[in-house]
Design an enzyme around this catalytic site. Structure first.
Site, PDB file in Angstrom:
ATOM      1  N   LYS A   1      40.800  20.495 -32.261  1.00 51.54           N
ATOM      2  CA  LYS A   1      40.307  20.998 -33.551  1.00 51.54           C
ATOM      3  C   LYS A   1      41.168  22.177 -34.011  1.00 51.54           C
ATOM      4  CE  LYS A   1      35.629  19.329 -32.700  1.00 51.54           C
ATOM      5  NZ  LYS A   1      34.290  19.570 -32.165  1.00 51.54           N
TER       6      LYS A   1
ATOM      7  N   ASP B   1      29.685  21.534 -39.374  1.00 51.34           N
ATOM      8  CA  ASP B   1      29.240  20.389 -38.573  1.00 51.34           C
ATOM      9  C   ASP B   1      28.145  19.600 -39.294  1.00 51.34           C
ATOM     10  OD1 ASP B   1      30.187  19.550 -36.099  1.00 51.34           O
ATOM     11  OD2 ASP B   1      29.313  21.267 -35.047  1.00 51.34           O
TER      12      ASP B   1
ATOM     13  N   GLN C   1      30.459  24.251 -30.395  1.00 53.59           N
ATOM     14  CA  GLN C   1      30.647  22.984 -29.695  1.00 53.59           C
ATOM     15  C   GLN C   1      29.413  22.658 -28.853  1.00 53.59           C
ATOM     16  OE1 GLN C   1      33.292  20.971 -30.151  1.00 53.59           O
ATOM     17  NE2 GLN C   1      32.584  19.436 -28.698  1.00 53.59           N
TER      18      GLN C   1
HETATM   19  N1  GUN Z   1      30.017  17.559 -29.348  1.00 49.99           N
HETATM   20  C1  GUN Z   1      30.244  16.233 -29.502  1.00 49.99           C
HETATM   21  N2  GUN Z   1      30.401  15.926 -30.811  1.00 49.99           N
HETATM   22  C2  GUN Z   1      30.269  17.088 -31.484  1.00 49.99           C
HETATM   23  C3  GUN Z   1      30.340  17.419 -32.867  1.00 49.99           C
HETATM   24  O1  GUN Z   1      30.552  16.600 -33.754  1.00 49.99           O
HETATM   25  N3  GUN Z   1      30.140  18.739 -33.145  1.00 49.99           N
HETATM   26  C4  GUN Z   1      29.891  19.667 -32.197  1.00 49.99           C
HETATM   27  N4  GUN Z   1      29.695  20.930 -32.584  1.00 49.99           N
HETATM   28  N5  GUN Z   1      29.826  19.386 -30.915  1.00 49.99           N
HETATM   29  C5  GUN Z   1      30.011  18.099 -30.568  1.00 49.99           C
END
Ligand code: GUN
Length: 293
Positions: free
Chosen positions: A53, A120, A97
């Site tokens: 990311k 998100d 996350q």
């Molecule tokens: N963990 C797995 N997929 C995601 C996501 O799309 N966003 C976040 N914040 N954590 C994740």
């Protein structure tokens, strides 16, 4: 029939290329889209995702920061960090996350984020905006990526029967909400199947488009797929494989070897949905910067 493979890496790259112009336009007005990713603990997969990311944001000319906190960080410290990021005008998007360590209440953490920075799309305000069709909200990245994959592969969901396997807050429910909207690239008839579904195979076989986010390795087998269906496999599961160099390999929630003989199009794992999640996170961060400025 052998299915055409949907190349998520190429589609994700195309979306990121499209964003470059918008990032440049924002920068020329003195706005540098800023994303802060918060990672608590040392889950190896999460570390990989978070690095990807940050790299994608840097490549687009955005400002990215990753805050890594130890697994035993008290919840109050994470909440205090979110308060600080909420108040920081250079931070347009915040992503915590998931999963968080067991001693933390993730819904409490997600609620602490300003909805305007929740790129998100997990805050209840953004969930509500998705359901009512308000485009100022942020759509969760993976479900929005599923829609992009379909549309850009020539599998417009409009008028089709889409079967979604899984009802999670991160994928199953929002993907159903997105695809059933009366909007271009959506307008589908959606059925959501889940662990309580009787005769799962009977339901999945009705799907002209089958979106699988069950969270269980290879639960969807070839005989559960309607011949000619478009299959989007959202699962990423690490399974033991003695023949692999590192002792494991990644598989989806669909048995790819069987499905590829039945479907007309299918996403691989990896290289299918994953790259879209990152591309759509970048898009949401650009949207946050645009709306804040
Ligand atoms: N963990 C797995 N997929 C995601 C996501 O799309 N966003 C976040 N914040 N954590 C994740």
């Amino acid at each position: 029939m052998t299915a055409r493979i949907i190349d998520g890496t190429a589609i994700g790259k195309a979306i990121r290329e499209e964003l470059k112009a918008e990032v440049a336009a924002l920068r020329s007005r003195g706005v540098v889209p800023g994303l802060t990713v918060v990672l608590v603990g040392d889950d190896p997969a999460s570390h990989v995702y978070v690095r990807m990311k940050g790299k994608a944001a840097d490549e687009l000319g955005m400002k990215s920061e990753t805050v890594r906190l130890p697994a035993d960080t008290p919840e109050v410290d994470l909440l205090a960090l979110l308060d600080k990021l909420n108040a920081d005008r250079a931070v347009h998007g915040i992503l915590v996350q998931l999963p968080l360590p067991g001693h933390m209440d993730s819904s409490k953490v997600l609620l602490r984020m300003k909805p305007e920075k929740d790129v998100d799309g997990f805050h209840p305000v953004n969930v509500g905006k998705l359901v009512i069709g308000d485009p100022s909200g942020f759509r969760p990245c993976t479900p929005a990526g599923v829609q992009e994959l379909l549309v850009r592969s020539g599998a417009d969901p409009s008028g089709k029967h889409v079967v979604v396997v899984g009802r999670s807050l991160i994928v199953g429910r929002p993907v159903a909400n997105i695809l059933m909207q009366k909007a271009p690239g959506a307008n589908a008839t959606v059925t959501v199947a889940h662990t309580g579904t009787r005769d799962l195979a009977g339901i999945t076989r009705q799907g002209e488009i089958l979106v699988v986010a069950a969270g269980r390795p290879e639960v969807v087998t070839g005989d559960m797929i309607r011949p000619g269906a478009v299959v989007i496999d959202v699962g990423v599961n690490r399974v033991a494989d003695a023949a692999a160099k590192n002792g494991h390999r990644l598989v989806g929630d669909v048995n790819f070897r069987q499905a590829v003989e039945v479907a007309s199009m299918i996403t691989p794992v990896p290289g299918g949905v994953g790259p879209l999640t990152i591309a759509l996170l970048m898009r949401n961060t650009v949207q946050a910067a645009r709306q804040a400025s």
